[in-house]
Design a protein around this motif. Sequence first.
Motif, PDB file in Angstrom:
ATOM      1  N   GLN A 174     -10.826   3.760 -11.515  1.00 56.17           N
ATOM      2  CA  GLN A 174     -11.108   4.695 -10.437  1.00 56.17           C
ATOM      3  C   GLN A 174     -12.560   5.178 -10.507  1.00 56.17           C
ATOM      4  N   LEU A 214     -19.510   1.952  -5.662  1.00 60.81           N
ATOM      5  CA  LEU A 214     -19.680   2.339  -4.265  1.00 60.81           C
ATOM      6  C   LEU A 214     -20.816   3.354  -4.117  1.00 60.81           C
ATOM      7  N   MET A 238     -21.315   6.307  -5.535  1.00 58.95           N
ATOM      8  CA  MET A 238     -21.041   7.746  -5.532  1.00 58.95           C
ATOM      9  C   MET A 238     -21.681   8.391  -6.758  1.00 58.95           C
ATOM     10  N   GLN A 258     -19.410  13.522  -6.947  1.00 56.59           N
ATOM     11  CA  GLN A 258     -18.573  13.016  -5.855  1.00 56.59           C
ATOM     12  C   GLN A 258     -17.344  12.312  -6.403  1.00 56.59           C
ATOM     13  N   TYR A 266       2.994  12.081  -0.891  1.00 61.24           N
ATOM     14  CA  TYR A 266       2.756  11.105   0.175  1.00 61.24           C
ATOM     15  C   TYR A 266       2.149   9.810  -0.353  1.00 61.24           C
ATOM     16  N   TYR A 267       1.649   9.852  -1.593  1.00 62.64           N
ATOM     17  CA  TYR A 267       1.155   8.610  -2.156  1.00 62.64           C
ATOM     18  C   TYR A 267       1.667   8.446  -3.584  1.00 62.64           C
ATOM     19  N   ASN A 310      -8.385  -1.355  -7.648  1.00 63.20           N
ATOM     20  CA  ASN A 310      -8.915   0.000  -7.816  1.00 63.20           C
ATOM     21  C   ASN A 310      -9.143   0.741  -6.503  1.00 63.20           C
ATOM     22  N   LEU A 311      -8.198   0.640  -5.604  1.00 61.02           N
ATOM     23  CA  LEU A 311      -8.269   1.459  -4.390  1.00 61.02           C
ATOM     24  C   LEU A 311      -7.978   2.908  -4.775  1.00 61.02           C
ATOM     25  N   PHE A 312      -8.406   3.832  -3.906  1.00 62.43           N
ATOM     26  CA  PHE A 312      -8.134   5.248  -4.164  1.00 62.43           C
ATOM     27  C   PHE A 312      -6.753   5.566  -3.599  1.00 62.43           C
ATOM     28  N   PRO A 313      -5.767   5.867  -4.460  1.00 61.87           N
ATOM     29  CA  PRO A 313      -4.377   5.939  -3.991  1.00 61.87           C
ATOM     30  C   PRO A 313      -4.113   7.055  -2.988  1.00 61.87           C
ATOM     31  N   GLN A 314      -4.926   8.120  -3.046  1.00 64.63           N
ATOM     32  CA  GLN A 314      -4.622   9.273  -2.177  1.00 64.63           C
ATOM     33  C   GLN A 314      -5.204   9.141  -0.783  1.00 64.63           C
ATOM     34  N   TYR A 315      -5.967   8.069  -0.548  1.00 65.83           N
ATOM     35  CA  TYR A 315      -6.556   7.870   0.777  1.00 65.83           C
ATOM     36  C   TYR A 315      -5.915   6.674   1.479  1.00 65.83           C
ATOM     37  N   LEU A 374     -14.891   6.249   3.016  1.00 66.01           N
ATOM     38  CA  LEU A 374     -15.254   7.385   2.155  1.00 66.01           C
ATOM     39  C   LEU A 374     -16.685   7.310   1.616  1.00 66.01           C
ATOM     40  N   ALA A 375     -17.007   6.201   0.942  1.00 63.81           N
ATOM     41  CA  ALA A 375     -18.319   6.103   0.301  1.00 63.81           C
ATOM     42  C   ALA A 375     -19.448   6.136   1.330  1.00 63.81           C
ATOM     43  N   LEU A 380     -19.939   9.716   2.384  1.00 64.51           N
ATOM     44  CA  LEU A 380     -20.622  10.503   1.356  1.00 64.51           C
ATOM     45  C   LEU A 380     -22.115  10.174   1.334  1.00 64.51           C
ATOM     46  N   LEU A 381     -22.410   8.905   1.555  1.00 59.78           N
ATOM     47  CA  LEU A 381     -23.810   8.464   1.531  1.00 59.78           C
ATOM     48  C   LEU A 381     -24.570   9.016   2.739  1.00 59.78           C
ATOM     49  N   LYS A 437     -24.392  11.792   4.002  1.00 52.93           N
ATOM     50  CA  LYS A 437     -24.746  13.201   3.858  1.00 52.93           C
ATOM     51  C   LYS A 437     -26.222  13.391   3.527  1.00 52.93           C
ATOM     52  N   ARG A 491     -13.777  -2.405   1.745  1.00 51.06           N
ATOM     53  CA  ARG A 491     -14.440  -1.228   1.203  1.00 51.06           C
ATOM     54  C   ARG A 491     -15.819  -1.582   0.651  1.00 51.06           C
ATOM     55  N   ALA A 492     -15.894  -2.735  -0.041  1.00 43.99           N
ATOM     56  CA  ALA A 492     -17.181  -3.168  -0.586  1.00 43.99           C
ATOM     57  C   ALA A 492     -18.128  -3.588   0.550  1.00 43.99           C
ATOM     58  N   LEU A 545     -20.405  -0.931   2.718  1.00 47.54           N
ATOM     59  CA  LEU A 545     -21.708  -0.435   2.274  1.00 47.54           C
ATOM     60  C   LEU A 545     -22.804  -1.465   2.485  1.00 47.54           C
TER      61      LEU A 545
END
Lengths: 213, 261
Positions: free
Chosen positions: A114, A121, A123, A127, A210-211, B96-101, B109-110, B113-114, B116, B168-169, B172
């Motif tokens: 993670q 990416l 970050m 972040q 939810y996940y 390695n995806l972000f599980p909560q999104y 997402l990235a 953030l960039l 900003k 996702r890759a 960017l």
Amino acid sequence: MFIRVTLSLLEGFSTTCLIFVLTLVMSLPLGLIISFGSMSRFTPLRWLTKVFVWIIRGTPLMLQIITVFYVPGLLFDTPVKSRMTALLIAFVINYAAYFSEIYRGGIESIPKGQYEAGQVLGMTKTQIFFKVVLLQIIKRILPPMSNEIITLVKDTSLARIIAVGELIRAAQDYVTIGYIWPLFYTGVFYLIFCGVLTLIFGYLEKKLDYYKG
Amino acid sequence: MPILEVQELEKCYGKTPVLKGINFSLNKGEVLSIIGSSGSGKTTLLRCINFLETAEKGRILVNGKTIFDADVEKPHTLEEKRQNQLMMGLVFQSFNLFPQYNVLENVSLAVKLLAKSRPGFKQNKKQIYAQIEEDARAIIDRVGLSDKLENYPCELSGGQQQRVAIARALALNPQILCFDEPTSALDPELTGEVLSVIRDLAKEHITMIIVTHEMSFAHDVSDRVIFMDDGIIAEEGAPDILFKAPKTERLRAFLSTVLSR
């Protein structure tokens, strides 16, 4: 009589709630700081933190309360003025130590991938912490946290050993004049309090359901 | 001028040398596959190029500009490292995806953030975010997952998750897109959909480095193949030559074991 007892128990219960809230407000952030210490790459700090957590978790909270309240007076002749302050110091330190271990467990359980995904990416570290791992950590620590917080509700009863007027103490005032039932009646207050907390934590866990992962 | 040059790259884990002087270059639009047995250093090489590991010796140049030089006294700042990482894209073996999104959020997402740090972000936040989401939708469409925008990774198959990771890759817009065994964690029947997405990217002349165990895929998709063995590049060449007429005994042995499976 019942209403009179209920009213004075409610007064004790308000002190119980005060101890509960103030302990949480202070020990939740302090625990996070301690957990950073226990995960530090700087070995002396890590060991110092581990010894600290060992001492706090290795001795009874009751003994810690007595120590904070009496030892300054015995050693330096400067007795602690406020019983409540002494009590809160002991509670906050004790709970922060337990919370720090829960935080550490949560943080260390997040897969390295993670963080690496966030890095590739582009970050920043901040972040990655706030946008990627924080919610995952919260989801993982919620069950042990709710356990610990529910324990805190009942641990507040230890306050009576340095004569802070919380719920049990309020009931015992009646025992001294011959009524024992108010003491059992306090159980209702604890049950309702913990019941409400259980519902809140159940709701939060469901919200994060939810996940998976 | 090559888009990427790797010179004399060396890396040890503890006392074990993993990369023992790697040299190669990559041209814009070229697809390079890296093959070799496990432990030969393929993944480590990819991680060094993506700055997840720091090489102990050597240089990395992008478009002729040195972005990494192990001999320079001054260590790279975190910000420099981050800028370097933005030139590269990496698709992991384990997604390695972000599980909560959900899918759309994972892809955007990235980029959000960039954005900003863009000038005038505050005034145009809404338009910028809307544009980013539109672009993200287009990329997700390219990997064939337009109907999964609102789904969470746990609701997707491994192959679908890996396609999201590719999107996702891509979002960017990296100069070089790297794949670390993108199908190794997948069931055999799911590898096809991921490989076909990568084939499409190759047709669009996206510069790629692919570490893979899929030999026929490497043969079809690559312009050039590198065979790594024990921390060095043992053989390098066009896929037709490398697979059909291996020069070294090691490659011959490697090919006969993997192809006989």
